[in-house]
Every structure is written in structure tokens, then in C-alpha cells.
Design a protein around this motif. Structure first.
Motif, mmCIF file in Angstrom:
data_model
loop_
_atom_site.group_PDB
_atom_site.id
_atom_site.type_symbol
_atom_site.label_atom_id
_atom_site.label_comp_id
_atom_site.label_asym_id
_atom_site.label_seq_id
_atom_site.Cartn_x
_atom_site.Cartn_y
_atom_site.Cartn_z
ATOM 1 N N GLU A 156 0.833 -1.202 0.000
ATOM 2 C CA GLU A 156 0.000 0.000 0.000
ATOM 3 C C GLU A 156 0.869 1.254 0.000
ATOM 4 O O GLU A 156 0.669 2.166 -0.800
ATOM 5 N N ARG A 157 1.856 1.289 0.890
ATOM 6 C CA ARG A 157 2.765 2.439 0.984
ATOM 7 C C ARG A 157 3.598 2.569 -0.298
ATOM 8 O O ARG A 157 3.755 3.664 -0.846
ATOM 9 N N GLY A 158 4.128 1.436 -0.788
ATOM 10 C CA GLY A 158 4.964 1.463 -1.983
ATOM 11 C C GLY A 158 4.215 1.878 -3.235
ATOM 12 O O GLY A 158 4.727 2.648 -4.044
ATOM 13 N N THR A 159 2.985 1.388 -3.379
ATOM 14 C CA THR A 159 2.173 1.759 -4.541
ATOM 15 C C THR A 159 1.898 3.256 -4.545
ATOM 16 O O THR A 159 1.958 3.908 -5.590
ATOM 17 N N LYS A 160 1.650 3.795 -3.369
ATOM 18 C CA LYS A 160 1.407 5.247 -3.265
ATOM 19 C C LYS A 160 2.655 6.016 -3.713
ATOM 20 O O LYS A 160 2.550 6.974 -4.481
ATOM 21 N N ARG A 161 3.826 5.580 -3.271
ATOM 22 C CA ARG A 161 5.062 6.278 -3.659
ATOM 23 C C ARG A 161 5.347 6.128 -5.154
ATOM 24 O O ARG A 161 5.771 7.092 -5.809
ATOM 25 N N LEU A 162 5.114 4.941 -5.720
ATOM 26 C CA LEU A 162 5.320 4.764 -7.160
ATOM 27 C C LEU A 162 4.369 5.657 -7.959
ATOM 28 O O LEU A 162 4.759 6.246 -8.971
ATOM 29 N N THR A 163 3.138 5.763 -7.488
ATOM 30 C CA THR A 163 2.155 6.622 -8.159
ATOM 31 C C THR A 163 2.596 8.086 -8.092
ATOM 32 O O THR A 163 2.507 8.812 -9.090
ATOM 33 N N GLU A 164 3.090 8.519 -6.941
ATOM 34 C CA GLU A 164 3.573 9.899 -6.804
ATOM 35 C C GLU A 164 4.741 10.178 -7.747
ATOM 36 O O GLU A 164 4.807 11.244 -8.367
ATOM 37 N N ILE A 165 5.646 9.214 -7.873
ATOM 38 C CA ILE A 165 6.778 9.373 -8.796
ATOM 39 C C ILE A 165 6.262 9.485 -10.229
ATOM 40 O O ILE A 165 6.683 10.373 -10.981
ATOM 41 N N GLY A 166 5.346 8.587 -10.612
ATOM 42 C CA GLY A 166 4.791 8.630 -11.965
ATOM 43 C C GLY A 166 4.099 9.953 -12.268
ATOM 44 O O GLY A 166 4.277 10.535 -13.336
ATOM 45 N N ILE A 167 3.323 10.446 -11.312
ATOM 46 C CA ILE A 167 2.611 11.718 -11.504
ATOM 47 C C ILE A 167 3.598 12.864 -11.622
ATOM 48 O O ILE A 167 3.474 13.724 -12.515
#
Length: 165
Positions: A146-157
Motif C-alpha cells: 500500500e505504501r509502496g504503490t502510493k510512492r510509485l504513483t507519486e513518482i509517476g505523476i
């Protein structure tokens, strides 16, 4: 006669200088367009990889959540149930797919994205080795994803915004 030769040479010089300027301008524009095309093509590949990896991570997080809920309700019964096997298999399938897409596109991904994905997988593998109680493991894995997916999404955005400007 000298005036006509001088006029012709002056005209010819203008044509040569104008042609040189035109050729240089055309070359610079073509070079700029090639770079722009390469940058856009690279971003398209990166964007597709980000989308696929993040989508698989989101689904894996959902399956980890399902497993966590199963262990919270009735740990002994859930652990031996076909639902636990199904949930675990679906989770593992998503993780494997995310890893395959990651490996296939690693050279196209940003260093930040690669470092974050590697950190998530390292945390996941460490918890698999160190945590003996299944219910605790599932809870930790759910948190990691959950935490990692949020960080990957932030990087992508953030990279999308940077690419658009």
C-alpha cells in the motif's frame, strides 16, 4: 561590363548566403524535431510501463488486503481454506507480473522509480524470510504494498507533470 559582373557576383553571394542560412535552419529544426520525437517515444514506453506496474501493484495490494481480512476474521479457518490459496495465488500472480514488466522495461524507467520498486521488493522479500506468523506477514505485506504503490504513483505523476512542461 564590370558593373554587370559585380551585380551578378553580389546576387550569387546573396543566394549562397541565403541558401546556407536556410540549410542551417532546416538542419537545426530537423535535429530539434528528432530529439523531441525520441523524448516523446521514450516517455510513451515509460508511461506504459509505469501504468502496468502500478496497476499490478494496486491489484496485489487489494489481494493482500483480502488475505489480511481473512486472517483477522478467523485465522485458523482462513489459513486452511481454498479462499486463502486463491487469494495468495492471485497476489503472487500480480507480483510476478509487476516484476516481469519492471525487468523488461528497467532501462526505460527513471532512477527514482527503479529505486522505489527495488525497495518495495526488498522489503517484501525480507518480511517473507523473517516473519513466521502468517497473519503478521500478510499485514506487513499489505502495508508494504500500500505504501509502496502510493510512492510509485507519486513518482509517476511528478514525472508526468515534468514531461508535460
Amino acid at each position: 561590363m564590370a558593373f554587370e559582373i559585380q551585380t551578378a557576383l553580389f546576387s550569387l553571394g546573396g543566394v549562397v548566403i541565403g541558401g546556407g542560412i536556410s540549410s542551417a535552419t532546416t538542419w537545426l529544426i530537423a535535429r530539434s524535431e528528432r530529439r523531441k520525437f525520441a523524448r516523446e517515444k521514450t516517455w510513451d514506453v515509460r508511461r506504459q510501463a509505469y501504468t502496468k506496474i502500478i496497476a499490478e501493484m494496486v491489484v496485489a495490494t487489494s489481494w493482500a488486503n483480502e488475505m489480511e481480512l481473512g486472517f483477522r476474521r478467523n485465522p485458523r479457518e482462513y489459513e486452511k481454506s481454498p479462499k486463502a490459496d486463491k487469494d495468495s495465488g492471485e497476489f503472487a500472480g500480480c507480483v510476478v507480473t509487476a516484476k516481469r514488466v519492471f525487468i523488461a522495461n528497467r532501462l526505460m524507467l527513471s532512477q527514482r522509480f527503479v529505486a522505489e520498486f527495488d525497495a518495495i521488493m526488498n522489503d517484501f522479500e525480507r518480511e517473507n524470510r523473517e516473519t513466521l506468523i502468517q497473519a503478521n506477514l500478510v499485514s506487513k505485506i499489505h502495508e508494504i504494498f500500500e505504501r509502496g504503490t502510493k510512492r510509485l504513483t507519486e513518482i509517476g505523476i511528478s514525472e508526468t507533470v515534468a514531461n508535460l512542461t
